[in-house]
Design a protein around this motif. Sequence first.
Motif: not given
Length: 361
Positions: A41-56
């Motif tokens: 779950c921690l990996f899900i939170f961190i990695s998907n946050s990085l994807v969203i931040a990368a798009v922004v």
Amino acid sequence: MNECYYDKRMDFFYNRTKADTADEWTGAQLIGVLCFGTFFCLFIFISNSLVIAAVVKNKRFHFPFYYLLANLAAADFFAGIAYVFLMFNTGPVSKTLTVNRWFLRQGLLDTSLTASLVNLLVIAVERYMSIMRMKIHSNLTKKRVTFLIISIWAIAIFMGAVPTLGWNCLCDINVCSSLAPIYSRSYLVFWSVLNLVVFFIMVVVYIRIYMYVQRKTNVLSSHTSGSISRRRTPVKLMKTVMTVLGAFVVCWTPGLVVLLLDGLNCTDCGIQNVKRWFLLLALLNSVMNPIIYSYKDDEMWATMKRMICCSSEDKSQERRSSRIPSTVLCRSTDTSGHYIEDGIIQGTICGKGDLGDKGNS
């Protein structure tokens, strides 16, 4: 008139359906499950946050396709929240839950699945609109994309709330399922068949689009002298989407088939023995997606790497600020006009090896 059981705890329904809630779990087993689930779950939170931040962060991603990809990452992030809630409300705890808390537990999971599924369907439409015009990106405006994203979540929340709104067996316990003791078997059949049909439709659509892209690309490549990498861009985006879709189908189909068998009241299928493994497989889907994005999309990986690198560089620069003037700035070597590098660090630029990648993207 049938009697309703809204005031009962879940042990009443579990005992009636003889559903296994892992009463035999020991403390060590529970700790192992919680540690394992917490890590993912921690990996899900961190990695998907990085994807969203990368798009922004990266203006090269400011197109409908990547907005929808970021929304898919948001759906995976939401799935992580659903799994955290599930971890602390499963096993022996399941029998102690109230009906409303159990509805919330399952509703979060159903909402995350629907959000991902509908998002993939919208991405399929976006890809169709762009590919049929032989464009890399569609002409959807930001307002329309925003409306689509809001609609995706509205549909997901509604589908997650359907059992709570009335399609359950609280007033007719004779039709309760085994895996979901307060869900009606007819609802499980509807839910699983609907999702499996949408899976099949999307797979067929993406295969047809991919075949069309390959055919058109081969034809145009022999008549045009444009950049090879530019001609391959639509194909690369399609490969990314098809990989994501393939992982989604593989991870969720077994669980949906089990729900379908339960809805059809298959008592000899041994569904209780495999339900936890298929739930774990569904969890892995939210882990796999960020890895797929970074592996299949070089620009996405480069952006994520710069953000991670620059975060660590900021800390080291604070310690060395007395030796390096803070007024020294580095410019990006990207002259394409799409964006200006935001990762400017005091005197250095993190990931110098990325400059070559950026020039090739």
